[in-house]
Design a protein around this motif. Structure first.
Motif, short mmCIF file in Angstrom:
data_model
loop_
_atom_site.label_atom_id
_atom_site.label_comp_id
_atom_site.label_asym_id
_atom_site.label_seq_id
_atom_site.Cartn_x
_atom_site.Cartn_y
_atom_site.Cartn_z
N ARG A 67 0.86 -1.19 0.00
CA ARG A 67 0.00 0.00 0.00
C ARG A 67 0.89 1.24 0.00
NH1 ARG A 67 -5.11 1.81 3.25
NH2 ARG A 67 -4.75 4.04 3.23
N VAL A 68 0.62 2.15 -0.92
CA VAL A 68 1.39 3.40 -0.98
C VAL A 68 0.41 4.57 -0.86
CG1 VAL A 68 2.97 4.83 -2.34
CG2 VAL A 68 3.09 2.33 -2.52
N ASP A 69 0.55 5.32 0.23
CA ASP A 69 -0.30 6.51 0.41
C ASP A 69 0.32 7.65 -0.39
OD1 ASP A 69 -2.39 5.56 2.28
OD2 ASP A 69 -0.65 5.12 3.53
N VAL A 70 -0.36 8.05 -1.44
CA VAL A 70 0.26 8.88 -2.48
C VAL A 70 0.70 10.25 -1.96
CG1 VAL A 70 -0.06 9.93 -4.74
CG2 VAL A 70 -0.99 7.65 -4.28
N SER A 87 -6.68 8.53 -3.02
CA SER A 87 -6.66 7.14 -2.55
C SER A 87 -5.23 6.63 -2.53
CB SER A 87 -7.46 6.26 -3.50
OG SER A 87 -8.76 6.75 -3.65
N ALA A 88 -4.99 5.61 -1.70
CA ALA A 88 -3.70 4.92 -1.73
C ALA A 88 -3.68 4.03 -2.97
CB ALA A 88 -3.54 4.08 -0.47
N VAL A 89 -2.47 3.73 -3.46
CA VAL A 89 -2.37 2.82 -4.61
C VAL A 89 -1.68 1.52 -4.16
CG1 VAL A 89 -2.29 4.64 -6.35
CG2 VAL A 89 -0.15 3.80 -5.36
N LEU A 90 -1.87 0.48 -4.98
CA LEU A 90 -1.14 -0.77 -4.77
C LEU A 90 0.05 -0.74 -5.73
CD1 LEU A 90 -0.93 -3.62 -3.51
CD2 LEU A 90 -2.23 -4.47 -5.47
N GLY A 91 1.24 -0.57 -5.19
CA GLY A 91 2.42 -0.49 -6.05
C GLY A 91 3.68 -0.71 -5.25
N THR A 125 6.42 18.25 -23.16
CA THR A 125 5.99 16.85 -23.10
C THR A 125 5.20 16.60 -21.83
OG1 THR A 125 7.95 16.12 -24.31
CG2 THR A 125 6.84 14.45 -23.00
N THR A 126 4.16 15.81 -21.95
CA THR A 126 3.41 15.36 -20.78
C THR A 126 3.41 13.83 -20.79
OG1 THR A 126 1.98 17.31 -20.72
CG2 THR A 126 1.14 15.31 -19.67
N VAL A 127 3.94 13.24 -19.75
CA VAL A 127 3.89 11.77 -19.62
C VAL A 127 2.99 11.46 -18.43
CG1 VAL A 127 5.19 9.64 -19.21
CG2 VAL A 127 6.20 11.46 -20.59
N ARG A 128 2.06 10.57 -18.66
CA ARG A 128 1.14 10.17 -17.59
C ARG A 128 1.24 8.67 -17.35
NH1 ARG A 128 -2.52 14.59 -17.23
NH2 ARG A 128 -2.96 15.62 -19.23
N PHE A 129 1.06 8.27 -16.10
CA PHE A 129 0.89 6.85 -15.85
C PHE A 129 -0.14 6.64 -14.75
CE2 PHE A 129 4.42 8.05 -13.06
CZ PHE A 129 4.20 7.34 -11.88
N SER A 130 -0.78 5.48 -14.80
CA SER A 130 -1.83 5.20 -13.83
C SER A 130 -1.43 3.97 -13.01
CB SER A 130 -3.14 4.91 -14.56
OG SER A 130 -2.99 3.78 -15.40
N LEU A 131 -1.89 3.95 -11.76
CA LEU A 131 -1.67 2.79 -10.90
C LEU A 131 -2.97 2.44 -10.19
CD1 LEU A 131 1.78 3.62 -9.25
CD2 LEU A 131 1.33 1.93 -11.02
N PRO A 132 -3.20 1.16 -9.94
CA PRO A 132 -4.48 0.77 -9.34
C PRO A 132 -4.61 1.24 -7.90
CG PRO A 132 -3.02 -1.13 -9.55
CD PRO A 132 -2.34 0.01 -10.24
N VAL A 133 -5.83 1.64 -7.58
CA VAL A 133 -6.15 2.04 -6.19
C VAL A 133 -6.04 0.80 -5.29
CG1 VAL A 133 -8.09 2.72 -4.72
CG2 VAL A 133 -7.59 4.00 -6.82
#
Lengths: 134, 289
Positions: free
Chosen positions: B110-113, B144-148, B252-260
């Motif tokens: 769990r990572v609290d962003v 939200s926190a993510v799973l990473g 440049t804009t780089v985006r990435f997503s991680l699951p909650v």
């Protein structure tokens, strides 16, 4: 006067061993050295170190076996062991911890990280260079 | 009779092709494993002498070998910078080899962003300061926190900031934002944007491909050109997605997503079931290559 903490450096490469010795001495530690697993056990019994810095790729017994051997003798059963290796921290670092090491740093090591890790493992602040000269 | 014989012959030929294909695939996998073992060994062997060079340079820098002139200090600084660059390239070489072999290790927890980004901000700021760039980090405290894997998320963000620092003009702004992913409530979105020259529109899709950076102008001299490929593999291994866009005002804009992170993820992380280190996810090379 507080006694200086002693660190045993187990590293087969002369240049890296010398670099570590100079850095640790300048940071207020006494330094003992060993070049392989057999030498390490003798040095551990003779020097009774407060902390051990250990390379994994040693001639003869590898670092994991050396950790097991150090944990098997009373004098270093609970002495903090910090592994410094060029190997992968995710796989070899986990394996070293499972074998009984307390921390893992990857070469080339950052001196701030090394000294902070040592301080945390010892649970004390080291003597400063000026005090170390007294 | 002739039809039956022709069918049997076709079937035999198909079987032979299938066996040949399987043998080739097995050979390819074995070759990747051999290469991986060699590069892992070579990386380790290269790191050891580099460790000695790095240590003696820092001893010189810190005056432990005696006082240095201002000019000597400058030379030592240049050598140290290049030793660190070499160290980073060795790291990339190891990572890309593991990624190609499907052996990247990601340790989920769990990572609290919001607090995570707060802790990371000084590191990212010092990178931007080196080029007189202004770094702005924005995060919503209610995220939200993510799973990473915190180390792997850091690795991705550091690489994206390195790219921004490399290409953005001095004095410009680099922005890092973490926000809810619009329309995707199960994900948190991270965005790194700069005011540099931007990625050509035709290359936005392929900048994350293996070797793209090494074979296209503008990236070659700065490293192995595999950083964005490694970023993609790391994000994908954490069940996320990464993509690039043209910035609205250039750059440049780089985006990435991680699951909650969800409570059911937490069951695998409880002390009773073992710590986070036990939750290893290996990337699926077949899905990405």
């Amino acid at each position: 006067m507080t006694a200086k903490r002693k660190i045993l450096v187990i590293e087969d490469d002369h240049d890296q061993r010398l670099g570590m010795r100079l850095r640790l001495a300048a940071s207020g530690y006494d330094v003992a050295e060993a070049v392989d697993g057999v030498d390490a056990l003798g040095a551990a019994r003779r020097e009774n170190p407060d902390l051990i810095l250990l390379d994994l790729g040693l001639p003869g017994e590898d670092g994991y076996t050396v950790i097991a051997n150090l944990r098997a003798i009373d004098i270093t059963r609970s002495t903090p062991i910090v592994v410094i290796s060029g190997r992968d921290p995710r796989t070899d670092g986990a394996r070293a911890r499972d074998a009984g090491a307390d921390a893992f740093l990857q070469k080339p090591w950052d001196d701030d990280d090394l000294l902070r890790t040592i301080r945390e493992a010892l649970g004390v602040e080291p003597l400063g260079p000026q005090e170390a000269l007294k | 009779m002739r039809v039956e014989r022709a069918l049997a012959e076709s079937e035999a030929r198909l079987q032979a092709i299938l066996e040949h294909t399987q043998a080739l695939e097995q050979e390819r996998v074995q070759e990747l494993e051999r290469d991986g073992r060699f590069i892992s060994h070579a990386s380790h062997e290269l790191r050891s002498p580099l460790g000695a060079v790095h240590e003696f340079l820092t001893l010189l820098r810190d005056g432990i070998g005696g006082d240095l002139s201002t000019e000597h200090e400058r030379y030592v600084g240049i050598m140290l910078r290049n030793v660190c660059h070499l160290r980073d390239m060795i790291g990339d070489l190891s990572e890309v080899t593991r990624a190609r072999a499907g052996k990247l290790v990601v340790t989920a927890s769990r990572v609290d962003v919001a607090p995570y980004l707060e802790d990371l901000t000084p590191t990212l700021t010092s990178m931007a300061d080196a080029r007189q760039l202004r770094l702005e980090v924005r995060r919503n405290s209610g995220l939200s926190a993510v799973l990473g894997d915190p180390d792997r998320i850091r690795q991705v963000l550091v690489h994206l900031i390195e790219n921004a620092v490399r290409y953005a003009p001095e004095g410009s702004r680099v922005t890092v934002v973490a926000d809810p992913y619009p329309g995707e409530p199960d994900y948190v979105r991270f965005t790194v944007s700069d005011q540099g020259c931007g990625i050509p529109a035709g290359e936005l899709e392929c900048v994350f491909e293996y070797m793209h950076g090494a074979t296209h102008s503008g990236t070659g001299p700065h490293g192995l050109g595999v950083g964005l490929y490694i970023c993609r593999e790391l994000v994908t291994a954490q069940k996320g997605r990464i993509w690039a866009e043209r910035g609205s005002g250039g750059g440049t804009t780089v985006r990435f997503s991680l699951p909650v992170f969800s409570p059911s993820d937490g069951e695998g992380l409880s002390p009773r079931r073992g710590d986070a280190r036990r939750m290893l996810m290996e990337n699926d090379v077949a899905a990405h290559s």
